[in-house]
Design a protein around this motif. Structure first.
Motif, mmCIF file in Angstrom:
data_model
loop_
_atom_site.group_PDB
_atom_site.id
_atom_site.type_symbol
_atom_site.label_atom_id
_atom_site.label_comp_id
_atom_site.label_asym_id
_atom_site.label_seq_id
_atom_site.Cartn_x
_atom_site.Cartn_y
_atom_site.Cartn_z
ATOM 1 N N CYS A 1 -5.877 0.006 2.588
ATOM 2 C CA CYS A 1 -5.157 0.001 3.860
ATOM 3 C C CYS A 1 -5.824 0.976 4.830
ATOM 4 N N THR B 1 -4.582 2.269 7.464
ATOM 5 C CA THR B 1 -3.661 3.283 7.978
ATOM 6 C C THR B 1 -3.504 4.444 7.004
ATOM 7 N N CYS B 2 -3.233 4.156 5.744
ATOM 8 C CA CYS B 2 -2.950 5.234 4.783
ATOM 9 C C CYS B 2 -4.091 5.479 3.800
ATOM 10 N N CYS C 1 0.846 -1.186 0.000
ATOM 11 C CA CYS C 1 0.000 0.000 0.000
ATOM 12 C C CYS C 1 0.887 1.243 0.000
ATOM 13 N N PHE C 2 0.265 2.394 0.093
ATOM 14 C CA PHE C 2 0.977 3.688 0.051
ATOM 15 C C PHE C 2 1.966 3.823 1.205
ATOM 16 N N CYS C 3 1.590 3.375 2.426
ATOM 17 C CA CYS C 3 2.461 3.564 3.599
ATOM 18 C C CYS C 3 3.342 2.357 3.879
ATOM 19 N N GLY C 4 3.038 1.211 3.297
ATOM 20 C CA GLY C 4 3.859 0.026 3.516
ATOM 21 C C GLY C 4 3.367 -0.891 4.624
ATOM 22 N N ALA C 5 2.296 -0.494 5.339
ATOM 23 C CA ALA C 5 1.774 -1.350 6.417
ATOM 24 C C ALA C 5 1.271 -2.684 5.863
HETATM 25 ZN ZN ZN Z 1 -0.964 1.732 4.089
#
Ligand code: ZN
Ligand code: ZN
Length: 142
Positions: A75, A77-78, A9-13
């Protein structure tokens, strides 16, 4: 050995992999993709579910399904979009943007009848979907 490609995803989570070759890939111009992504087209790659593995952050994935045809995942988170599960087709669309190292080679434009962004790339333009995917099979001019 089949090749495996990393995605996130965008943030890597959320991390995932896809393995082998997709059943199809191209661009979708439908209103649903546009409204959900806030972009003019969605670059898709369709995989059998066994080829897609979430390797990190599975608990960070949220799902929204306006209809049972498309379970859209992102995601928590992001907010970055990851993929859409298409249970009726038995395939998962992992967005080309989610798997940047995968050699994306678009073979078709679908739902071009709804397009807001004409693209003159010489790739076939389907009014909706190919016949084998339940569409009209009608091909449009670019
Ligand atoms: Zn993310
Ligand atoms: Zn679409």
């Amino acid at each position: 050995m089949e090749k495996t490609y990393q995605g996130s995803c965008f943030c890597g989570a959320v991390q995932l992999t896809v393995t082998g070759a997709p059943a199809g890939m191209g661009y979708c111009h439908c209103e649903s993709c546009r409204k959900w992504s806030a972009g003019p087209v969605n670059a898709f790659t369709l995989w059998p579910p066994a080829a897609v593995k979430v390797t990190k952050g599975a608990d960070q994935i949220a799902t929204y399904q306006k209809t049972d045809a498309s379970h859209r995942k992102w995601c928590k988170t992001c907010g970055g979009h990851l993929m859409t599960d298409h249970p009726g087709m038995g395939l998962i669309d992992v967005y080309a943007a989610t798997i940047p190292d995968f050699p994306f080679a678009p073979g078709v434009h679908v739902h071009y009848g709804e397009t807001k962004l004409r693209i003159a790339d010489g790739v076939a333009k389907m009014k909706d979907l190919p016949k084998e995917m339940g569409g009209s099979g009608v091909v449009l001019a670019e």
